[in-house]
Design a protein around this motif. Sequence first.
Motif, PDB file in Angstrom:
ATOM      1  N   MET A 115     -56.687 -95.895   7.113  1.00 16.09           N
ATOM      2  CA  MET A 115     -55.295 -95.195   6.242  1.00 16.09           C
ATOM      3  C   MET A 115     -54.675 -93.837   6.490  1.00 16.09           C
ATOM      4  SD  MET A 115     -59.476 -95.057   4.663  1.00 16.09           S
ATOM      5  CE  MET A 115     -59.267 -93.375   3.804  1.00 16.09           C
ATOM      6  N   PRO A 116     -53.561 -94.360   6.065  1.00 20.28           N
ATOM      7  CA  PRO A 116     -52.574 -93.385   6.589  1.00 20.28           C
ATOM      8  C   PRO A 116     -52.886 -91.843   6.575  1.00 20.28           C
ATOM      9  CG  PRO A 116     -52.065 -94.189   4.222  1.00 20.28           C
ATOM     10  CD  PRO A 116     -53.210 -94.838   4.650  1.00 20.28           C
ATOM     11  N   ILE A 117     -52.308 -90.771   7.344  1.00 17.91           N
ATOM     12  CA  ILE A 117     -52.056 -90.178   6.651  1.00 17.91           C
ATOM     13  C   ILE A 117     -50.756 -89.237   6.956  1.00 17.91           C
ATOM     14  CG2 ILE A 117     -53.387 -87.451   7.814  1.00 17.91           C
ATOM     15  CD1 ILE A 117     -54.634 -89.050  10.283  1.00 17.91           C
ATOM     16  N   PRO A 118     -50.760 -89.172   6.154  1.00 21.44           N
ATOM     17  CA  PRO A 118     -49.551 -88.820   4.908  1.00 21.44           C
ATOM     18  C   PRO A 118     -48.937 -87.800   6.054  1.00 21.44           C
ATOM     19  CG  PRO A 118     -50.785 -89.295   3.073  1.00 21.44           C
ATOM     20  CD  PRO A 118     -51.282 -89.350   4.636  1.00 21.44           C
ATOM     21  N   GLY A 119     -47.281 -87.139   6.955  1.00 14.95           N
ATOM     22  CA  GLY A 119     -47.408 -86.720   6.661  1.00 14.95           C
ATOM     23  C   GLY A 119     -47.382 -86.118   8.492  1.00 14.95           C
ATOM     24  N   ASN A 120     -48.012 -86.837   8.917  1.00 15.94           N
ATOM     25  CA  ASN A 120     -49.094 -86.791   9.932  1.00 15.94           C
ATOM     26  C   ASN A 120     -48.354 -87.239  11.235  1.00 15.94           C
ATOM     27  OD1 ASN A 120     -50.931 -86.158  12.455  1.00 15.94           O
ATOM     28  ND2 ASN A 120     -51.744 -84.928  11.673  1.00 15.94           N
ATOM     29  N   PRO A 121     -47.655 -86.808  12.498  1.00 13.19           N
ATOM     30  CA  PRO A 121     -47.346 -87.727  14.164  1.00 13.19           C
ATOM     31  C   PRO A 121     -48.729 -89.036  14.304  1.00 13.19           C
ATOM     32  CG  PRO A 121     -47.637 -85.660  14.905  1.00 13.19           C
ATOM     33  CD  PRO A 121     -48.030 -85.654  12.707  1.00 13.19           C
ATOM     34  N   LEU A 122     -50.264 -88.409  14.020  1.00 12.78           N
ATOM     35  CA  LEU A 122     -51.083 -89.664  14.757  1.00 12.78           C
ATOM     36  C   LEU A 122     -50.856 -91.007  13.193  1.00 12.78           C
ATOM     37  CD1 LEU A 122     -54.508 -87.489  14.661  1.00 12.78           C
ATOM     38  CD2 LEU A 122     -53.496 -88.934  16.915  1.00 12.78           C
ATOM     39  N   ALA A 123     -50.482 -90.363  12.137  1.00  7.35           N
ATOM     40  CA  ALA A 123     -49.695 -91.670  11.424  1.00  7.35           C
ATOM     41  C   ALA A 123     -51.402 -92.549  10.767  1.00  7.35           C
ATOM     42  CB  ALA A 123     -49.217 -92.833  12.068  1.00  7.35           C
ATOM     43  N   TYR A 124     -51.730 -92.815  10.743  1.00  6.03           N
ATOM     44  CA  TYR A 124     -53.231 -93.450  10.615  1.00  6.03           C
ATOM     45  C   TYR A 124     -54.376 -92.913  11.296  1.00  6.03           C
ATOM     46  CZ  TYR A 124     -52.565 -96.449  13.721  1.00  6.03           C
ATOM     47  OH  TYR A 124     -52.541 -97.316  15.529  1.00  6.03           O
ATOM     48  N   THR A 125     -55.886 -92.841  10.496  1.00  4.53           N
ATOM     49  CA  THR A 125     -56.673 -93.262  10.990  1.00  4.53           C
ATOM     50  C   THR A 125     -57.587 -94.249  11.096  1.00  4.53           C
ATOM     51  OG1 THR A 125     -57.370 -90.944   9.820  1.00  4.53           O
ATOM     52  CG2 THR A 125     -59.771 -92.310  10.374  1.00  4.53           C
ATOM     53  N   LEU A 126     -58.448 -94.987  11.662  1.00  9.79           N
ATOM     54  CA  LEU A 126     -59.241 -96.448  12.150  1.00  9.79           C
ATOM     55  C   LEU A 126     -60.697 -96.032  11.535  1.00  9.79           C
ATOM     56  CD1 LEU A 126     -57.451 -97.291  15.010  1.00  9.79           C
ATOM     57  CD2 LEU A 126     -57.139 -98.557  13.239  1.00  9.79           C
ATOM     58  N   ASP A 131     -66.598 -92.919   9.851  1.00  2.00           N
ATOM     59  CA  ASP A 131     -65.394 -92.069   8.747  1.00  2.00           C
ATOM     60  C   ASP A 131     -64.778 -92.465   7.289  1.00  2.00           C
ATOM     61  OD1 ASP A 131     -65.577 -89.930  10.985  1.00  2.00           O
ATOM     62  OD2 ASP A 131     -63.941 -91.641  12.547  1.00  2.00           O
ATOM     63  N   ALA A 132     -63.912 -92.053   6.783  1.00  2.59           N
ATOM     64  CA  ALA A 132     -63.120 -91.768   5.787  1.00  2.59           C
ATOM     65  C   ALA A 132     -62.204 -91.851   5.226  1.00  2.59           C
ATOM     66  CB  ALA A 132     -64.611 -91.403   4.866  1.00  2.59           C
ATOM     67  N   GLY A 133     -61.395 -90.898   6.231  1.00  2.00           N
ATOM     68  CA  GLY A 133     -59.813 -90.914   6.156  1.00  2.00           C
ATOM     69  C   GLY A 133     -59.788 -89.078   5.355  1.00  2.00           C
ATOM     70  N   TRP A 134     -58.294 -89.743   5.478  1.00  2.00           N
ATOM     71  CA  TRP A 134     -57.477 -88.450   4.876  1.00  2.00           C
ATOM     72  C   TRP A 134     -57.672 -88.155   3.505  1.00  2.00           C
ATOM     73  CZ3 TRP A 134     -55.327 -84.398   7.555  1.00  2.00           C
ATOM     74  CH2 TRP A 134     -55.183 -82.886   6.552  1.00  2.00           C
ATOM     75  N   GLU A 135     -58.100 -87.061   2.794  1.00  2.00           N
ATOM     76  CA  GLU A 135     -57.508 -87.244   1.056  1.00  2.00           C
ATOM     77  C   GLU A 135     -56.483 -86.965   0.448  1.00  2.00           C
ATOM     78  OE1 GLU A 135     -60.371 -83.677  -0.422  1.00  2.00           O
ATOM     79  OE2 GLU A 135     -60.407 -84.422  -1.370  1.00  2.00           O
ATOM     80  N   HIS A 136     -56.004 -88.188   0.502  1.00  2.00           N
ATOM     81  CA  HIS A 136     -54.606 -88.259  -0.621  1.00  2.00           C
ATOM     82  C   HIS A 136     -54.909 -89.527  -1.058  1.00  2.00           C
ATOM     83  CE1 HIS A 136     -50.438 -89.297   0.017  1.00  2.00           C
ATOM     84  NE2 HIS A 136     -50.507 -88.289  -0.013  1.00  2.00           N
ATOM     85  N   GLU A 137     -54.257 -89.790  -2.026  1.00  2.00           N
ATOM     86  CA  GLU A 137     -53.813 -91.526  -2.669  1.00  2.00           C
ATOM     87  C   GLU A 137     -53.834 -92.612  -2.134  1.00  2.00           C
ATOM     88  OE1 GLU A 137     -55.308 -91.461  -5.680  1.00  2.00           O
ATOM     89  OE2 GLU A 137     -55.764 -89.285  -6.379  1.00  2.00           O
ATOM     90  N   ASP A 138     -52.661 -91.872  -1.011  1.00  2.00           N
ATOM     91  CA  ASP A 138     -52.151 -92.901  -0.305  1.00  2.00           C
ATOM     92  C   ASP A 138     -53.559 -93.887   0.045  1.00  2.00           C
ATOM     93  OD1 ASP A 138     -49.755 -92.666  -1.664  1.00  2.00           O
ATOM     94  OD2 ASP A 138     -49.149 -92.131   0.443  1.00  2.00           O
ATOM     95  N   ALA A 139     -54.520 -93.100   1.278  1.00  2.00           N
ATOM     96  CA  ALA A 139     -55.191 -93.074   1.740  1.00  2.00           C
ATOM     97  C   ALA A 139     -56.824 -93.522   1.090  1.00  2.00           C
ATOM     98  CB  ALA A 139     -55.887 -92.212   2.282  1.00  2.00           C
ATOM     99  N   TRP A 140     -56.994 -93.824   0.033  1.00  2.00           N
ATOM    100  CA  TRP A 140     -57.913 -94.139  -0.751  1.00  2.00           C
ATOM    101  C   TRP A 140     -57.291 -95.562  -1.371  1.00  2.00           C
ATOM    102  CZ3 TRP A 140     -62.806 -92.432  -2.759  1.00  2.00           C
ATOM    103  CH2 TRP A 140     -63.174 -93.419  -3.995  1.00  2.00           C
TER     104      TRP A 140
END
Length: 315
Positions: free
Chosen positions: A1-12, A26-35
């Motif tokens: 799942m993407p982490i927008p604007g973060n160099p880590l780029a994504y959470t698995l 885990d559930a990822g960053w709170e963002h519409e793209d991640a959802w």
Amino acid sequence: MPIPGNPLAYTLVYALESPRGPVLVDAGWEHEDAWAALKDGLGAFGMDIADVHGVVVTHYHPDHAGLAGRVRETSGAWVAMHRDDAAIVRLFREVVEQDADRTWELAAMRRAGAGADELGGPGSPREHIDPPAAPDRELDDGELVDLPGRRLRTVWTPGHSPGHICLHLEDGDRIFTGDHVLPRITPHIGLYPYDRTDTDPLGDYLASLGRVATVDAGEVLPAHQYRFAGLAGRTGEIIAHHEERLAELTGLLSPAPTTLWELAAGLRWREAWADMGATAKRMATGEAAAHLLVLEKRGVARRLDEGGTLRFALR
Ligand SMILES: [Zn+2]
Ligand SMILES: [Zn+2]
């Protein structure tokens, strides 16, 4: 799942099947793209977010716990984390309510010896972060997670956060390591407030690495980068990395006291100190503080806490 604007780029984010519905690690960053990525990812296996039985969060950071609350609202899932991170989430929610300007962070930076010119700018403490959702369930070391039909064991690995956990799928020869063990990078280990002596995150982290290295798991599934084999080898490399940092910091100490801020500025970082924003400097100072506490415990460094500024010297 993407982490927008973060160099880590994504959470698995991992989904484990069960007769009661998938359990997420885990559930990822709170963002519409991640959802959207979560929806698509589960959809690829014929599952829906509404089917989720539970979310076990490796630690409270927003790239892991961010969407846990929204998944719960959509599915009625439980949210579980270690009791020590649950306590931080409760505290975080109180602090955000009482101190919307986050003035406590400014006070901490001043105490480390930061100049007035270094307290503002991009990533300044006034930037807002939403606190994570409070969990319904609290986990302890060794406890089995509610994953019907499987054995998913909690392995408490404090360091990156006080309640960080790894999850050992005992009947699947795999371990989910969150941010504790990553294949190519090391997680942030910081001490906050910088003058604390009642907790020792780096000491805890090194001990947790030693502990997790003894888990017999063929495949390592971290929360960033990629899956790999060879847990014991990688933990050994990370321990060696921190020993190098401890030696580097020892080299900066002298019999004359130096402020924590100057010591942090003297260490080598990926980005030059002068180019770092306020958040990066604050995190770097937290890392230096964590390493100095270990040096103090080993009898290498001593602290001087005079006139409201924290300094360290060679013992
Ligand atoms: Zn983290
Ligand atoms: Zn992370």
